[in-house]
Design a protein around this motif. Structure first.
Motif, PDB file in Angstrom:
ATOM      1  N   LEU A 242      -3.049  -3.107  -0.389  1.00  0.00           N
ATOM      2  CA  LEU A 242      -2.900  -1.793  -1.013  1.00  0.00           C
ATOM      3  C   LEU A 242      -4.108  -0.919  -0.697  1.00  0.00           C
ATOM      4  CD1 LEU A 242      -1.410   0.060  -3.064  1.00  0.00           C
ATOM      5  CD2 LEU A 242      -2.788  -0.990  -4.849  1.00  0.00           C
ATOM      6  N   HIS A 243      -5.286  -1.501  -0.867  1.00  0.00           N
ATOM      7  CA  HIS A 243      -6.510  -0.751  -0.608  1.00  0.00           C
ATOM      8  C   HIS A 243      -6.547  -0.249   0.829  1.00  0.00           C
ATOM      9  CE1 HIS A 243     -10.678  -0.619   0.919  1.00  0.00           C
ATOM     10  NE2 HIS A 243     -10.862   0.096  -0.167  1.00  0.00           N
ATOM     11  N   GLY A 244      -6.210  -1.148   1.763  1.00  0.00           N
ATOM     12  CA  GLY A 244      -6.255  -0.782   3.174  1.00  0.00           C
ATOM     13  C   GLY A 244      -5.334   0.380   3.471  1.00  0.00           C
ATOM     14  N   SER A 245      -4.109   0.315   2.956  1.00  0.00           N
ATOM     15  CA  SER A 245      -3.147   1.366   3.259  1.00  0.00           C
ATOM     16  C   SER A 245      -3.508   2.677   2.573  1.00  0.00           C
ATOM     17  CB  SER A 245      -1.743   0.924   2.837  1.00  0.00           C
ATOM     18  OG  SER A 245      -1.388  -0.223   3.559  1.00  0.00           O
ATOM     19  N   LEU A 246      -3.993   2.603   1.322  1.00  0.00           N
ATOM     20  CA  LEU A 246      -4.399   3.832   0.617  1.00  0.00           C
ATOM     21  C   LEU A 246      -5.509   4.531   1.379  1.00  0.00           C
ATOM     22  CD1 LEU A 246      -4.499   2.657  -3.128  1.00  0.00           C
ATOM     23  CD2 LEU A 246      -2.805   4.128  -2.072  1.00  0.00           C
TER      24      LEU A 246
ATOM     25  N   GLU B  46      -4.121   6.010   4.814  1.00  0.00           N
ATOM     26  CA  GLU B  46      -3.194   7.131   4.678  1.00  0.00           C
ATOM     27  C   GLU B  46      -3.764   8.279   3.843  1.00  0.00           C
ATOM     28  OE1 GLU B  46      -0.469   7.279   6.286  1.00  0.00           O
ATOM     29  OE2 GLU B  46      -0.261   5.216   6.959  1.00  0.00           O
TER      30      GLU B  46
ATOM     31  N   MET C  16      -4.125   8.309   0.475  1.00  0.00           N
ATOM     32  CA  MET C  16      -3.191   8.472  -0.642  1.00  0.00           C
ATOM     33  C   MET C  16      -3.734   7.774  -1.888  1.00  0.00           C
ATOM     34  SD  MET C  16       0.381   7.810   1.353  1.00  0.00           S
ATOM     35  CE  MET C  16       1.540   8.398   0.163  1.00  0.00           C
TER      36      MET C  16
END
Lengths: 701, 510
Positions: B314-318, B321, B323
């Motif tokens: 989750l951290h990586g994608s936030l 992106e 977001m």
């Protein structure tokens, strides 16, 4: 909990002929003739009346209130001459400056033809008490709610009366009038369902004298006249002084404080190439300076620069460097409004902010720079954001890579990014028929979309070959599928069947440098198993989803069971035949049509696959534990070669357990029709497989 | 949350303990503090602790630190001083916290004393008696704390102590005056090493244990430790008292772009750290830490480090992106998860807790009315992802973003008049603007009951008419005198009726 007086404010404006006296402060309006040469005599200045000045000041009070507190802070207006006239109601849609301007235009100037003796401010004060007894929407809401607060709601309010006062005795008379009416009305409300008694009221009497004149009465501080009423008298000169006094009062009444943004660079109107620095004073809730007001260590609180008898916090403007948007460490945000909204520096600042830029404000301290506030607009409203300046207890945090899961390198970061984008939120409205809150729909969508969502690349095959499965993965997670979408899903399954029959490689993460990894057949087994559990996770959504699963099971059967599959369906029970015959025909047709079509596609596909980045190498492959999978990896020894050969010969003579042949994974379900007898769902996938096993056994016997 | 250990070092603390003569009360207190510090080292390594000692004066021996050994060392060198003065000590603890953290960070103070509350005017008894007579400012009683802070009082005193009951009543009164939580601790049974140890263990476990929660996004989930532990919300608001409890789960509802949430205000921030499933209980942890730090790290590498954790994904994608994830943390209570990096570029997952209520961020609209974008017929973010449904606009506009009129200062009126004049001189090209401004001023004058202005304006337009140069368009003179007459007429007094341009031979042509 608190019940602030500021929830309800009633302005009572004297509208009797005496208010049409001039304010004695002339307004020069014809001043732009200097450049037009001599000979032009400027027109005589005009004079505002006392009434005009009072209305301007009262409207300004409201402008500030409505800008800072769009809801929950309500103001009503009453004019009083020979009778009281109400200008607006407690309803939210009548609480705006534009509404007021319209109503004041209808009321007009005081009528000089009226006899002053017939006019009295008492009419208005009496009316004010009466409307304070009327509940506002918020008060009504709490009173009719079934909470503890319902019975304890306190009705407090404030009356601001702008009139002319002759003597101290006159003040007493007005106060007594209000108090008597209060007591009287509180008695009346006892027998009414629609009215509420007033628990406390503040009366602010404002006596306005023309500019430059002395007043017969003097200001007196707040006095508690009774447990119900407190009174305070203000004396002020007319002209702009009455407005200044009301701005001071609005700050006191609503707990406001002021910030002066200093050093705003602005282009000169006349000379666009040079720029000068301006200051703009803003009003906002005092909470924005909570920390500073508790202890002003470095003398940042200074007298107001707008000529008010109040204090302000001077903060330095910092020109924003870039448009990068980042999350600030923001502990509060409060609406602002300029003290002098009509001045050019104010409108320059507000327009700059409304265009979407954010401005940092700096505390002028001796020791280093401290950004303590930020001005930014959101949806046409400007806010002052409080930035945390104290030491953070989160300093020196562990890095995410040091914690659990921090060493894993093949997270599906990009895929989850896509997932997040698909699951963004947008403001929605509740449909009247729909009792589910939109936010709960959002949560259930997340639940649907994550029924099978492997976090790392090495844990999945199907999510590494999405280009082959499209659009099945995005369709199957939907709540409802229409017939076309089911067809699309089936096509995707046939495509993969096609791949398998052409023996195309799957983008399975390689096992590393040593060994070849699982064999292609094995890869397909795992892929099918994963795809099945993916689809199976959504079977409960609708019967359309069920059809997709049936299609998959149908397709896998010939792959594992040769030509037997077809016969089985022929021999199946009548009921099942009815249900499946259309499907099977369709499926076979689809498959045939598909295989005819694919010659060129196959070419494209193979080309694409060579350059496809879909299969990044993963260090480790973690398959699902598989009962009959052979030990993989490592170079084959002579022994394994031999055993494999022996096993192959044996396998030819050996009849595999029918249940295992039919089962979805490597586990076979025993006694599957027990479920059916117990009233289990016959449409479910498991029961369906069970029936096939049943058929198989029949055939053998 | 940061914690001040406020240790009594008055002479009475060096009284020997009856049951075991070899120990002084002070030794027991230090032993107890060590129990607390060990507990923190094992479970909650990020807590800041400061050591303040007091007698008639107070002194900060160790500033806020995560190096608990430095506190242990300092404890060994504590000396004896004179008498117990509790009130100034509490003020001292408060100033230590405010100087370091400001007045927004929730903290805890542990007052450790022997139940001897002092004598004379510096005694606690005297402080409590005079509490009603204080004026504000410097003279204010140091409680309640002006920042969110729990007050715990730990007595190193045997239950048979004759004065104890009176002291306990006074201590309880202190906690009640502060009114922000906290507890009075008394050793059970006789005063001994064991009972003190037990008392501190109870304190540690109740108030200094990490807050374990489940972070959930649909079927993806992860056990997490939320640091510092968020507290239930309990504050009076206008019209109602708001009490909100935290859920056991932090449930992600959906995602938003950083530019759309636009630095929303929050009441607190918390790190969200994944915990491994094998090490949930503090007891087990203790065993781990006793084996030594090196061993523990080693284990992290082999098991925890390589098991995928949802928080990391989750951290990586936030982060990539740009977001944030909107998460529900209680009934009608929300927060957001985002990637946060400190000055050293170490980033981690952060939870910012919003003020309770669905309308805490006005520009996001009501939070419980945020719907998945798939539920809209047309994507609210546009087909090419080039739009955004945010910010949510309020129904009416603020004074600074609409055309309001304020003539309190002379300059405001002058500017408006000048605008009319400017357009008047450029008639007929600026006819539209001329009448628009004229009507705006006229309407404002009507609202303010400023009829004198209408006459003055009329006179001014007449004069402008006479001043027109010979080269002027003939239409200009016609319009000026028409406007001037209109301002004098009765219809000009009608708010709803605009003064409209005169239709002339010149204007009909175009």
């Amino acid at each position: 909990m608190s019940y602030p007086h500021s929830h309800k404010t009633v302005f009572v404006l004297d509208h009797s002929p005496q208010l049409s006296e001039p304010s004695s402060q002339p307004v020069d309006f014809d001043i732009f003739n200097k450049t037009r040469g001599p000979g032009i005599i400027p027109l005589a200045p005009v004079m505002k009346t006392l009434w005009t000045c009072n209305v301007e000041a009262a409207v300004e009070y409201c402008r500030i209130v409505y800008d800072l507190f769009p809801t929950q802070k309500l103001v009503r207006f009453i004019t009083s001459d020979t009778k009281a006239t109400l200008l607006n109601s407690w309803a939210q849609d009548e609480q705006s400056v534009n509404q007021l301007m319209l109503r004041f235009a209808t009321i007009g100037q005081p009528n000089v033809r009226q006899n002053q003796k017939n006019c009295s401010i008492m009419h208005g004060l009496g009316q004010a008490v009466e409307i304070l007894c009327q509940p506002t929407t918020k008060q009504h809401e709490i009173r009719t709610s079934f909470t503890e607060e319902a019975s304890t709601v306190l009705n407090r309010g404030r009356i601001i009366c702008m009139t002319l006062i002759n003597s101290d005795a006159h003040i007493r008379m007005l106060e007594d009038c209000v108090l008597d009416t209060l007591i009287e009305h509180n008695k009346l409300t006892a027998s009414s369902d629609n009215l509420i008694p007033i628990h406390h009221c503040e009366l602010e009497l404002i006596h306005v004298v023309p500019y430059g004149e002395k007043s017969a009465v003097t200001s007196s501080p707040r006095r508690e006249l009774s447990p119900l009423l407190a009174s305070e008298t203000h004396v002020t000169q007319s002209g702009r002084y009455v407005a200044i006094r009301l701005v001071e009062l609005v700050q006191k009444h609503f707990g406001l404080f002021s910030t002066t943004v200093t050093g705003i660079p602005m282009k000169e109107e006349q000379n666009a190439s040079s720029s000068a620095n301006y200051d703009v004073e803003l009003l906002h809730s005092a909470e924005a300076h909570g920390e500073l007001l508790k202890s002003d260590k470095e003398g940042m609180i200074v007298p107001s620069k707008e000529g008010l008898n109040t204090q302000t916090v001077a903060l330095k403007w910092c020109t924003p460097k870039s448009n990068t948007i980042e999350l600030q460490n923001c502990t509060g945000a409060h609406r602002i409004t300029p003290v002098d909204v009509y001045s050019r520096p104010s409108s320059c600042l507000t327009n700059f902010l409304l265009s979407g830029r954010a401005v940092m404000l700096e505390q002028p301290r001796k020791s280093g720079k401290i950004m303590s506030h930020m001005l930014a607009s959101h949806g046409g409203e400007i806010y002052i954001h409080i930035l945390n300046t104290a030491r953070s207890i989160l300093e020196d945090p562990p890095s995410i890579s040091e914690g659990c899961g921090g060493r894993v390198t093949d997270y599906r970061i990009t895929d989850f990014g896509e997932f997040m984008k698909e699951n963004r939120l947008a403001p929605g409205r509740t449909q009247p028929r729909d009792s589910t809150l939109p936010i709960d729909k959002s949560k259930s969508q997340l639940e649907r979309m994550t029924r099978l969502w492997p976090m790392v690349i090495g844990d999945t095959i199907i999510f590494n070959m999405l280009s082959h499965l499209d659009p099945l993965p995005s369709l199957i997670v939907k709540e409802h599928l229409d017939n076309d979408e089911v067809l699309e899903c089936k096509k995707a399954i046939y495509h993969v069947v096609g791949m398998e029959s052409r023996n195309e490689p799957l983008p399975v993460p390689a096992l590393g440098t040593r060994g070849k990894g699982p064999k292609r057949e094995e890869q397909y087994r795992q892929m099918w198993a994963e795809l099945e559990s993916f689809i199976r996770g959504h079977v409960s959504s609708s019967s359309q989803h069920q059809k997709v699963l049936e299609c998959l099971l149908e397709c896998r059967r010939p792959a594992e069971d040769g030509s037997k599959g077809k016969k089985q369906t022929d021999k199946g029970s009548v009921k099942e035949e009815k249900m499946e015959i259309g499907e099977t025909d369709l499926a076979v047709k689809e498959l045939e049509r598909y295989q005819r079509l694919t010659e060129r596609e196959k070419h494209d596909l193979n080309k694409a696959e060579k350059s496809s980045p879909d299969s990044p190498p993963a260090k480790k492959f973690k398959g699902k534990s598989d009962l009959i999978s052979k030990p993989s990896a490592g170079p084959q020894s002579l022994l394994t070669l031999w055993t494999n050969r022996i096993r192959a010969t044996h396998a030819m003579r050996h009849q595999e357990f029918a249940g295992r042949l039919q089962s979805s994974g490597s586990k076979a379900e025993l006694y599957p029709h027990m479920n059916e007898e117990n009233g289990g769902d016959p449409a479910s996938g498991a029961a369906n497989t069970g029936m096939n096993i049943n058929k198989n056994i029949k055939k053998q016997t | 949350m940061p914690c001040v250990i406020l240790l009594d070092v008055s002479l009475s603390m060096s009284r020997p303990v009856l049951e075991c003569e070899s120990y002084q009360r002070r030794n027991l207190a230090i032993h107890g503090i060590n129990v607390l510090l060990d507990h923190l080292a094992a479970t909650n390594k990020l807590e800041f602790v400061s050591l303040v000692v007091f007698s008639s004066l107070w002194e900060r021996l160790v500033p806020f630190t995560r190096d608990y050994d430095s506190i242990k060392t300092a404890l060994n060198n504590v000396e004896d001083y004179d008498k117990t003065c509790i009130e100034p000590a509490l003020a001292g603890a408060a100033s230590v916290i405010v100087d370091e953290w400001g007045s927004a960070v929730p903290s805890q103070v542990i007052l450790i004393t022997d139940g001897n509350t002092g004598l004379g005017p510096s005694s606690l008894k005297h402080s409590l008696q005079t509490i009603g007579q204080r004026s504000g400012g410097e003279d204010r009683f140091s409680l309640p704390f002006t920042f969110p802070c729990k007050l715990h009082i730990v007595t190193i005193s045997g239950s048979q102590d004759p004065e104890l009951q009176t002291s306990l009543n006074m201590f309880q009164r202190l906690i009640d005056i502060n009114g922000q939580g906290g507890q009075l601790f008394v050793p059970e049974g006789s005063l001994s090493l064991k009972s003190v140890q037990q008392m501190f263990r109870e304190l540690s476990e109740k108030y200094f244990s990490p807050l374990l929660r489940v972070l959930r996004c649909g079927n993806l989930h992860c056990n997490v430790n939320v640091f510092p532990a968020p507290t239930d919300y309990d504050r009076p608001h206008d019209f109602q008292h708001v009490y909100k409890e935290l859920f056991r789960e932090i449930a992600i509802c959906g995602f938003l772009d950083i530019s759309d949430v636009a630095s929303p205000p929050f009441i607190s921030r918390h790190l969200v750290l994944p915990t491994s499933s094998t090490r949930e209980k503090p007891e087990e942890l203790k065993v781990d830490s006793e084996k030594g730090e090196a061993k523990e790290d080693d284990e992290d590498d082999t098991v925890d480090g390589r098991t995928p954790a949802f928080t990391v994904l989750l951290h990586g994608s936030l982060k990539v992106e740009g977001m944030v994830a909107l998460a529900q943390i209680g009934e009608g209570w929300y927060g957001m998860l985002y990637s946060w990096a400190d000055s050293k570029k170490k980033s981690n997952l952060m939870l910012a807790v919003f003020e309770p209520g669905v309308d805490s961020i006005p520009w996001l609209g009501e939070l419980n009315h945020l719907a998945p974008m798939s539920s809209f017929k047309q994507s609210p973010y546009g087909e090419e992802d080039n739009k955004t449904p945010f910010p949510v606009r309020p129904p009416d506009r603020r004074s600074y973003s609409q055309n309001c009129v304020v003539w309190i200062k002379q300059a405001g009126l002058q500017a408006d008049i000048q605008k009319i004049l400017r357009h008047a001189r450029k008639l007929p090209e600026k006819q539209l603007q001329f009448y628009k401004e004229l009507n705006r001023v006229r309407r404002a004058a009507l609202s303010f009951g400023f009829m004198e202005l209408l006459d003055a304006l009329s006179a001014m337009l007449d004069r402008e008419c006479t001043l027109l140069p010979g080269t002027a368009h003939p239409d200009a003179a016609l319009q000026l005198s028409h406007a001037s007459n209109a301002l004098r007429s009765e219809t000009a007094r009608d708010y709803a009726q605009n003064v409209v341009p005169l239709t002339t031979n010149f204007s009909s042509g175009d």
